[in-house]
Each structure stands twice: as structure tokens, then as C-alpha cells.
Design a protein around this motif. Structure first.
Motif, PDB file in Angstrom:
ATOM      1  N   ILE A 146      -9.625 -12.295 -30.919  1.00  0.00           N
ATOM      2  CA  ILE A 146     -10.518 -12.823 -29.881  1.00  0.00           C
ATOM      3  C   ILE A 146      -9.962 -14.095 -29.256  1.00  0.00           C
ATOM      4  O   ILE A 146     -10.300 -14.444 -28.120  1.00  0.00           O
ATOM      5  CB  ILE A 146     -11.946 -13.049 -30.454  1.00  0.00           C
ATOM      6  CG1 ILE A 146     -12.962 -13.261 -29.321  1.00  0.00           C
ATOM      7  CG2 ILE A 146     -11.988 -14.207 -31.424  1.00  0.00           C
ATOM      8  CD1 ILE A 146     -13.054 -12.137 -28.335  1.00  0.00           C
ATOM      9  N   PRO A 155     -16.228 -17.019 -27.761  1.00  0.00           N
ATOM     10  CA  PRO A 155     -16.094 -17.097 -26.307  1.00  0.00           C
ATOM     11  C   PRO A 155     -17.282 -17.840 -25.696  1.00  0.00           C
ATOM     12  O   PRO A 155     -18.390 -17.811 -26.234  1.00  0.00           O
ATOM     13  CB  PRO A 155     -16.081 -15.629 -25.881  1.00  0.00           C
ATOM     14  CG  PRO A 155     -15.506 -14.911 -27.055  1.00  0.00           C
ATOM     15  CD  PRO A 155     -16.062 -15.643 -28.258  1.00  0.00           C
ATOM     16  N   SER A 206     -14.398  -8.205 -33.500  1.00  0.00           N
ATOM     17  CA  SER A 206     -15.582  -8.753 -32.818  1.00  0.00           C
ATOM     18  C   SER A 206     -15.919 -10.099 -33.443  1.00  0.00           C
ATOM     19  O   SER A 206     -15.947 -10.219 -34.663  1.00  0.00           O
ATOM     20  CB  SER A 206     -16.767  -7.800 -32.984  1.00  0.00           C
ATOM     21  OG  SER A 206     -17.964  -8.460 -32.614  1.00  0.00           O
ATOM     22  N   CYS A 207     -16.185 -11.097 -32.610  1.00  0.00           N
ATOM     23  CA  CYS A 207     -16.460 -12.418 -33.183  1.00  0.00           C
ATOM     24  C   CYS A 207     -17.866 -12.489 -33.764  1.00  0.00           C
ATOM     25  O   CYS A 207     -18.191 -13.418 -34.490  1.00  0.00           O
ATOM     26  CB  CYS A 207     -16.255 -13.512 -32.135  1.00  0.00           C
ATOM     27  SG  CYS A 207     -17.641 -13.731 -31.007  1.00  0.00           S
ATOM     28  N   GLY A 208     -18.706 -11.498 -33.427  1.00  0.00           N
ATOM     29  CA  GLY A 208     -20.038 -11.446 -34.025  1.00  0.00           C
ATOM     30  C   GLY A 208     -21.078 -12.271 -33.302  1.00  0.00           C
ATOM     31  O   GLY A 208     -22.211 -12.398 -33.748  1.00  0.00           O
ATOM     32  N   GLN A 209     -20.686 -12.831 -32.153  1.00  0.00           N
ATOM     33  CA  GLN A 209     -21.603 -13.725 -31.452  1.00  0.00           C
ATOM     34  C   GLN A 209     -22.741 -12.962 -30.770  1.00  0.00           C
ATOM     35  O   GLN A 209     -23.875 -13.416 -30.779  1.00  0.00           O
ATOM     36  CB  GLN A 209     -20.814 -14.536 -30.420  1.00  0.00           C
ATOM     37  CG  GLN A 209     -21.624 -15.575 -29.718  1.00  0.00           C
ATOM     38  CD  GLN A 209     -20.806 -16.415 -28.743  1.00  0.00           C
ATOM     39  OE1 GLN A 209     -21.133 -17.553 -28.511  1.00  0.00           O
ATOM     40  NE2 GLN A 209     -19.749 -15.872 -28.185  1.00  0.00           N
ATOM     41  N   CYS A 210     -22.437 -11.813 -30.119  1.00  0.00           N
ATOM     42  CA  CYS A 210     -23.539 -11.108 -29.453  1.00  0.00           C
ATOM     43  C   CYS A 210     -23.859  -9.779 -30.133  1.00  0.00           C
ATOM     44  O   CYS A 210     -22.977  -9.052 -30.571  1.00  0.00           O
ATOM     45  CB  CYS A 210     -23.322 -10.933 -27.951  1.00  0.00           C
ATOM     46  SG  CYS A 210     -21.663 -11.047 -27.321  1.00  0.00           S
ATOM     47  N   CYS A 220     -22.242  -6.131 -29.240  1.00  0.00           N
ATOM     48  CA  CYS A 220     -20.851  -5.979 -29.672  1.00  0.00           C
ATOM     49  C   CYS A 220     -20.748  -5.976 -31.195  1.00  0.00           C
ATOM     50  O   CYS A 220     -20.134  -5.105 -31.796  1.00  0.00           O
ATOM     51  CB  CYS A 220     -19.994  -7.087 -29.059  1.00  0.00           C
ATOM     52  SG  CYS A 220     -18.309  -7.195 -29.706  1.00  0.00           S
ATOM     53  N   ARG A 221     -21.390  -6.960 -31.819  1.00  0.00           N
ATOM     54  CA  ARG A 221     -21.307  -7.067 -33.286  1.00  0.00           C
ATOM     55  C   ARG A 221     -21.824  -5.789 -33.957  1.00  0.00           C
ATOM     56  O   ARG A 221     -21.161  -5.217 -34.814  1.00  0.00           O
ATOM     57  CB  ARG A 221     -22.125  -8.270 -33.757  1.00  0.00           C
ATOM     58  CG  ARG A 221     -22.107  -8.480 -35.260  1.00  0.00           C
ATOM     59  CD  ARG A 221     -23.068  -9.577 -35.664  1.00  0.00           C
ATOM     60  NE  ARG A 221     -24.445  -9.199 -35.381  1.00  0.00           N
ATOM     61  CZ  ARG A 221     -25.283  -9.927 -34.643  1.00  0.00           C
ATOM     62  NH1 ARG A 221     -24.896 -11.065 -34.116  1.00  0.00           N
ATOM     63  NH2 ARG A 221     -26.516  -9.505 -34.438  1.00  0.00           N
ATOM     64  N   THR A 270     -22.471  -8.123 -22.914  1.00  0.00           N
ATOM     65  CA  THR A 270     -21.890  -9.052 -23.878  1.00  0.00           C
ATOM     66  C   THR A 270     -21.357 -10.305 -23.191  1.00  0.00           C
ATOM     67  O   THR A 270     -21.197 -10.342 -21.982  1.00  0.00           O
ATOM     68  CB  THR A 270     -20.730  -8.377 -24.645  1.00  0.00           C
ATOM     69  OG1 THR A 270     -19.760  -7.921 -23.702  1.00  0.00           O
ATOM     70  CG2 THR A 270     -21.231  -7.220 -25.474  1.00  0.00           C
ATOM     71  N   CYS A 305     -18.315 -11.647 -23.645  1.00  0.00           N
ATOM     72  CA  CYS A 305     -16.929 -11.543 -23.196  1.00  0.00           C
ATOM     73  C   CYS A 305     -16.524 -10.080 -23.062  1.00  0.00           C
ATOM     74  O   CYS A 305     -17.266  -9.169 -23.410  1.00  0.00           O
ATOM     75  CB  CYS A 305     -15.978 -12.282 -24.139  1.00  0.00           C
ATOM     76  SG  CYS A 305     -15.359 -11.305 -25.514  1.00  0.00           S
ATOM     77  N   LEU A 322     -14.508  -8.302 -24.651  1.00  0.00           N
ATOM     78  CA  LEU A 322     -14.203  -7.472 -25.817  1.00  0.00           C
ATOM     79  C   LEU A 322     -15.197  -6.327 -25.911  1.00  0.00           C
ATOM     80  O   LEU A 322     -14.876  -5.246 -26.409  1.00  0.00           O
ATOM     81  CB  LEU A 322     -14.196  -8.286 -27.122  1.00  0.00           C
ATOM     82  CG  LEU A 322     -13.689  -7.518 -28.345  1.00  0.00           C
ATOM     83  CD1 LEU A 322     -12.787  -8.374 -29.214  1.00  0.00           C
ATOM     84  CD2 LEU A 322     -14.808  -6.936 -29.210  1.00  0.00           C
ATOM     85  N   GLY A 323     -16.387  -6.561 -25.412  1.00  0.00           N
ATOM     86  CA  GLY A 323     -17.386  -5.494 -25.395  1.00  0.00           C
ATOM     87  C   GLY A 323     -16.885  -4.269 -24.656  1.00  0.00           C
ATOM     88  O   GLY A 323     -16.911  -3.155 -25.189  1.00  0.00           O
TER      89      GLY A 323
HETATM   90  S1  SF4 Z   1     -18.452  -9.431 -26.761  1.00  0.00           S
HETATM   91 FE1  SF4 Z   1     -19.678 -11.018 -27.796  1.00  0.00          FE
HETATM   92  S2  SF4 Z   1     -19.540 -10.542 -30.024  1.00  0.00           S
HETATM   93 FE2  SF4 Z   1     -17.988  -9.339 -28.932  1.00  0.00          FE
HETATM   94  S3  SF4 Z   1     -16.172 -10.624 -29.137  1.00  0.00           S
HETATM   95 FE3  SF4 Z   1     -17.066 -11.122 -27.126  1.00  0.00          FE
HETATM   96  S4  SF4 Z   1     -18.426 -12.855 -27.527  1.00  0.00           S
HETATM   97 FE4  SF4 Z   1     -17.893 -11.959 -29.519  1.00  0.00          FE
END
Ligand code: SF4
Ligand SMILES: Cc1cc2nc3c(=O)[nH]c(=O)nc-3n(C[C@H](O)[C@H](O)[C@H](O)COP(=O)(O)O)c2cc1C
Ligand code: FES
Lengths: 448, 173
Positions: free
Chosen positions: A172, A190, A344-348, A351-352, A389, A391, A393-394
Motif C-alpha cells: 500500500i 492512505p 489491504s491496509c484495513g482502513q475501509c 476493502c478490508r 473506498t 484509495c 486498492l479497492g
Molecule cells: S481501499 Fe481502503 S482499506 Fe483498502 S487499501 Fe485503500 S485505504 Fe486501505
């Protein structure tokens, strides 16, 4: 195939050494840039049509023009050398074979935007490459090309410091706002945009983030001029580009050519075709975050933003992964899903949770325990991640699943129907070390 | 808060910390660099290490913890040789399975395991940027590419005579 003379990775031995680099016109481009006003340099980069090589293909000159010209806050440049997108291995070539081109590009970018400090963010695993860059920086320092002594060397008022910042194993951190938090020593979640980095970046100051290859193109533009640059390759995304070709090809590697090459040309002429003369089942043209293409649909498709968009795809990092007719798609897709779940950073929440669900459902299918509704379930989960999400990555996680199912539906349905569990090529896909520490959410590991 | 006596930086280390700090406008930004230094000297980051680094940089232990828990490299097993095998797509297509099998054959361990003498640990890794030279593995961040079973065997033979982690200082945690 027309003749092409590489400019990012020219065939010059030991070009990484400063003497050799200087002998081939090195550090002359920054001298030329200093004869131009910063605004003129930005205009030249704009006119060249250069678009970012880090994945999003954003116009570089435009990005630079967002930086405030007049400000009393310090300004920063982050060079993104996190290179962790599966299938991508091109930036490493610049760090290794032409680090001074990168440094000279940073000097020119710094002059154009009035930046006093640059950080080169190098992924933690690239320890050897970080050392190579450090060595090149030390050489450039010694010659007075960077740091306070620049003022004597070039007779200007301008100076820039360049530092290496090493990552520690988290995909990430390649996302630009995560990268800035990582540099600041914060947990690298992010950030929500806006504000954009040019307004509030590192330590709240104006910041530009560019990929290694993007910056390495800048001296070329200054040397040969925007008109030349714009005439190379695809009209809407011109210039030289590094194609990384891997998977089932006879001559995998990084190859420099103009943008807009035919996929077939790259796979068959440049990379020597598929071993055993087999057919191609699937190609991922831009790193695993991009939608894959069917092998029987690559004829006539070119490697540039426009051409790939027309076939529902993206250029990403221009990293082609080629898979032959015998490839177990479910195995590949499961591995891709496990990657995004792990990273996944687990923030949202979408995505998590969603990346975990997709991985579990795919594992279930792979194990022969899936049901006929699972493919639709996967598409539905992917659809709930996409666009919801913080960022990108979603999307990176959702697209491979969504588009592989869309484009290979009948094959995957057949797979599910037969409950076939072909032997996977890399052993069972297990959860990777590190994920537990990153995402301490218990529901993450429960079955959907 | 007391600083652990077990893992104390040498004056040389402290000079390196100073060098890292100079690159940034805040002490917090030096955190990752210092953690790298720490792992290189003492292995995986422990609770004691977190307190020590926090004190060194004038941060709270929570500041340090929130960063430490995020990154994979601060949690490598305390083995002399950390072997990472990329099993992501390109490597998978080109023989990552063979690499794992060969390692199991010569070392008797699979991913997530460490040999009883503490010399070798094997882990699966995400893409390490060697997709064009797959299959690959890295040993303590040194890359070995275009692997064959013979090359893997030869590599392990070369690494075996190394001293175990206790003698090397990496096993003191
Ligand atoms: S989409 Fe959200 S949970 Fe997934 S990596 Fe990006 S900030 Fe983290
Ligand atoms: C999850 C994720 C990972 C990314 N990883 C990288 C990376 O490793 N290298 C990179 O240059 N850009 C990466 N990007 C893109 C950056 O956010 C950013 O767009 C890019 O560095 C900008 O540079 P450019 O305009 O020169 O392309 C990533 C983006 C996302 C969403
Ligand atoms: S897929 Fe293994 S190094 Fe990239």
C-alpha cells in the motif's frame, strides 16, 4: 518492427558510474534546464505529452503545474520506487543501470517546481538497489551536482537535497498518500483526497509524487525537446516506455520501446513467443491490478491508454503477464485475491472485508467446495468494493475478479461444475506472514 | 520508562540515528530508518525495542507500535538466513512450486517454518520485483533468480556453514 534506440536504458556499459554517465551527456540536461525558466520547463514537460508511468497515466506537466509557484512553505518531491505491483519489475532497472538519469530528472523536476528536498521511496526488499542509489547519490554529491554545492557548480541560487527513504514490506505504501504517511513515520493509511498533495502533502506542504520511470523521462524531454518526445509512440500517451514481460514467454524481461506497441509484437517478436508454441489463454497487460484480456482477443491491441481502454483494460505499469492455454485460471485468480487481501491496509470496510471474502470464496471454489452461485457472489462483492473506498486498492482488488469472471465465465463455470481441483503450480495458497499484524480484525478471517 | 539494557545501540549506531534524523524536519520521520537499523542489529522488533526506539526519538510507544505492526519486514523470523520465496503470479507460472519443494527437500521445512538449529526460515512472499527472472527467492534481502533445483541446492550448501543466530547476535531476543 521499426528500429528503436533506447534512451532510458541505453546499451552503454557501466552507465551507472558517474564518469561514464557524464561522458554520455550526463548532467548536461540540468545545465540546459537552468537556462530555461521554471515555468518554461513545466511548459515543455506539458507539451511533451509525458504521462505518469506509475499506473494512473496522469499527465506529468499538468501535475507539476498544480504546485504553487509562490509559497513560503517548503515544497517536496517524492519519487515512487515502491514497485510492488505484481508483474512489475521495471523501475528496478533504472535504479540499477541508470541511477544518474533518475537523479538528473529529480534535479530538473526540482528546479521546475522550486523544490528543496526530494525523497526517493524505495521498497524495503530492494536493499541492494537502495545501496546502488545511495552510491550514485554520493557520487553526485561529490561532484557538487546535489546539495548546497550545486550553487557553485551551476552558478544558480537553486539547490536541492535528495534522500533515500526505505519501505519495510507493504504494497500500500506505493499509493501516493500512504507513501507520504510512511515517510512521516505515521501508520501508512492512505489519506482522503482532496486535499491533493500539491496543496497539502508531506507535513502539510506542497508535494509532488512521481514514479521513477516518469522522472527518468524528464532529462530526455529537456535534451531532445517536447516536439521530438511527442512524436514517439502513441499520440495520446507518447514517449519511450519500459515494458516488463513475464510469465509464459521464452524471453521474459524489461524492454524499452515506444508506447503503443502491439501486444502480439511484444509477446511474439520481443519476448520470443510462448514456450512449446502453445496458445495464450490470458494476458494481464498492466500488473495484476488491471483487468485481464483473453488471449484470443489481443490481436491488434496496442499498449497505450487509449487502445487498452477501448478493450476494457488499462496500461497500469505496462507489465505484461502472459499465461498459456494450460494455465489454471482459478489458481491465478485465487492468488491475486490473496495478494489484495494480504495488502489491504484495513482502513475501509468494503476493502478490508471484501478482499477477505473474495479470497475465501475463491479458496472454496479451488478446493472443490464451491457452489454454482459463487461466481455471482464474487462479482457482487467486487461491485461493492469498487468505488466505495479511500484509495484505488479497492478497484485493484475488484477488477481482476470481476473481469476474469466476465471474460472467462464459461471456463470458470465448467471448473465449478466439475469440482475439479487441478494441482496448483505453487502449492496451496496460504495466508501470508504479516497480515495478522496489519489487520487485527477477527471477522477478516471468518468464512463469508 | 526504562530503556532496555539488552539491546542498546553502540555509539556508531547512535551516529547513524543522527544521520537519519537529519534527513527530515521531524524526529518521527526517522522512525522507519531507526527500526531498520534496529532489526538489522537485533532481529524482529519486540516490546522492549518499541520502548527503546520511542525514547530515542521522543515518541510515545504507541506511535512506534502503530508503525511496527504495519510492516512485514519488522517481523521476520529470528533465523540466520531468512528465505523469502515469491509465490505471486509470474513466479507461480514459472516454478515457485518447484522452489518450495526443493527447499522442503533440502531443509525439511515449508513456508512459515524455521529449521531447529535456527539457521534457516522459509516464508512465502508477495511479488519481489523479479517477475522477469522467475522463479526467485531472496535470502536476507539478497536476490537469487532464474532458479533451478541444482542452483537452490548449491545455494543452501553455501549458506550452511554460517554460524547459528546465537553466535551472530541475532538470536538474543
Ligand atoms: S481501499 Fe481502503 S482499506 Fe483498502 S487499501 Fe485503500 S485505504 Fe486501505
Ligand atoms: C495500491 C496502490 C499501489 C501503488 N503502487 C505504486 C508503486 O509501487 N509505484 C508507483 O510509482 N506508483 C504506485 N501507485 C500509484 C501512485 O499512487 C501514484 O499515482 C504514482 O506514483 C504517481 O506517479 P506518476 O504520476 O509519475 O505515475 C500505486 C497506487 C495504488 C492505489
Ligand atoms: S511475481 Fe514473483 S517476483 Fe514478481
Amino acid at each position: 518492427m521499426e528500429r528503436y534506440e533506447p534512451v532510458l536504458l541505453p546499451a552503454v556499459e557501466n552507465l551507472h558510474r558517474i564518469d561514464i554517465y557524464e561522458a554520455h551527456g550526463g548532467y548536461e540536461r540540468i545545465r540546459k534546464a537552468f537556462t530555461m525558466s521554471p515555468a518554461k520547463v513545466i511548459a515543455e514537460v506539458k507539451a511533451s505529452g509525458l504521462r505518469g508511468r506509475g499506473g494512473a497515466a496522469f499527465p506529468t506537466g499538468l501535475k507539476w503545474s498544480f504546485m504553487p509557484a509562490e509559497t513560503d512553505r517548503p515544497k517536496y518531491l517524492c519519487v515512487n520506487a515502491d514497485e510492488s505491483e505484481p508483474g512489475s519489475f521495471k523501475d528496478r532497472q533504472i535504479l540499477e543501470r541508470n541511477p544518474h538519469l533518475l537523479i538528473e530528472g529529480i534535479l530538473i523536476a526540482g528546479w521546475a517546481m522550486g523544490i528543496g528536498t526530494a525523497y526517493i521511496y524505495i521498497r524495503g526488499e530492494y536493499e541492494s538497489w537502495a545501496r546502488m542509489v545511495e552510491r550514485a547519490l554520493a557520487e553526485a554529491h561529490e561532484r557538487g551536482y546535489i546539495g548546497a554545492r550545486m550553487r557553485e557548480t551551476f552558478g544558480t541560487d537553486y539547490a536541492i537535497d535528495i534522500h533515500v527513504h526505505r519501505g519495510a514490506g507493504a504494497y500500500i505504501c506505493g499509493e501516493e498518500s500512504s507513501l507520504m504517511n510512511s515517510i512521516e513515520g505515521l501508520r501508512p493509511y492512505p489519506r482522503i483526497k482532496p486535499p491533493f498533495p500539491a496543496q497539502r502533502g508531506l507535513w502539510g506542504c506542497p508535494t509532488t509524487i512521481n514514479n521513477v520511470e516518469t522522472i527518468a523521462n524528464v532529462p530526455v524531454i529537456i535534451e531532445r525537446g517536447a516536439a521530438w518526445y511527442a512524436s514517439v509512440g502513441a499520440e495520446k500517451q507518447p514517449g519511450p516506455i519500459l515494458y516488463g514481460i513475464s510469465g509464459h514467454v521464452n524471453r521474459p524481461g524489461v524492454y524499452e520501446f515506444p508506447t503503443g506497441m502491439l501486444l502480439t509484437e511484444l509477446i511474439y517478436d520481443v519476448a520470443g513467443g510462448v514456450p512449446g508454441g502453445k496458445c495464450i489463454k490470458m494476458v494481464i497487460p498492466g500488473g495484476t491490478s488491471m483487468p485481464p484480456l483473453r488471449g484470443d482477443r489481443i490481436e491488434g491491441v496496442r499498449m497505450d491508454v487509449e487502445s487498452l481502454k477501448a478493450v476494457g483494460c488499462g496500461i497500469g505499469t505496462a507489465s505484461l503477464i502472459v499465461m498459456d492455454e494450460d494455465t489454471d485460471l482459478l489458481d491465478v485468480l485465487t492468488r491475486i485475491a490473496s495478494f489484495y487481501w494480504n495488502e489491504s491496509c484495513g482502513q475501509c470496510t468494503p476493502c478490508r472485508e471484501g478482499t477477505g471474502w473474495m479470497f475465501k470464496i475463491l479458496q472454496r471454489l479451488q478446493g472443490g467446495d464451491g457452489g454454482p452461485g459463487d461466481l455471482d457472489l464474487l462479482v457482487s462483492v467486487a461491485g461493492n468494493i469498487e468505488g466505495n473506498t479511500v484509495c484505488a486498492l479497492g478497484e485493484a482488488a475488484a477488477w481482476p475478479v470481476k473481469y476474469t469472471i466476465e471474460r472467462f465465465r464459461s471456463e470458470l463455470e465448467e471448473h465449478v461444475r466439475r469440482h475439479a481441483t487441478k494441482r496448483s503450480t505453487g502449492g496451496p495458497i496460504r495466508t501470508l506472514a504479516g497480515s495478522e499484524t496489519r489487520i487485527p480484525i477477527s471477522s477478516q478471517r471468518e468464512n463469508p | 520508562m526504562t530503556v532496555s539494557n539488552e539491546t542498546v545501540f553502540t555509539p556508531e549506531d547512535l551516529a547513524a540515528v543522527e544521520e537519519i534524523r537529519k534527513r527530515y524536519p521531524t524526529a518521527q520521520a526517522a522512525l522507519m530508518g531507526v527500526l531498520h537499523l534496529y532489526t538489522r542489529r537485533f532481529g524482529p522488533i519486540t516490546e522492549k525495542a518499541i520502548r527503546h526506539v520511542a525514547e530515542l526519538l521522543g515518541l510515545t510507544p504507541e506511535d512506534v507500535l502503530s508503525v511496527v505492526t504495519f510492516y512485514e519486514m519488522y517481523h521476520r523470523p529470528p533465523a540466520r538466513w531468512n528465505i523469502l520465496v515469491c509465490t505471486n503470479v509470474s513466479c507461480r507460472l514459472c516454478g515457485a512450486g518447484m522452489v518450495l519443494e526443493t527447499l522442503r527437500d533440502v531443509l525439511g521445512i515449508g513456508p512459515g517454518e524455521t529449521t531447529p538449529d535456527g539457521l534457516f526460515a522459509v516464508q512465502e512472499a508477495e511479488c519481489l520485483g523479479s517477475c522477469g527472472t522467475a522463479p526467485m527467492l531472496s535470502v536476507n534481502e539478497e536476490y537469487h533468480e532464474r532458479l533451478t533445483p541444482d542452483a537452490i541446492r548449491a545455494l543452501i550448501e553455501r549458506l550452511k556453514p554460517a554460524s547459528p543466530p546465537d553466535a551472530w547476535g541475532g538470536g538474543s531476543r
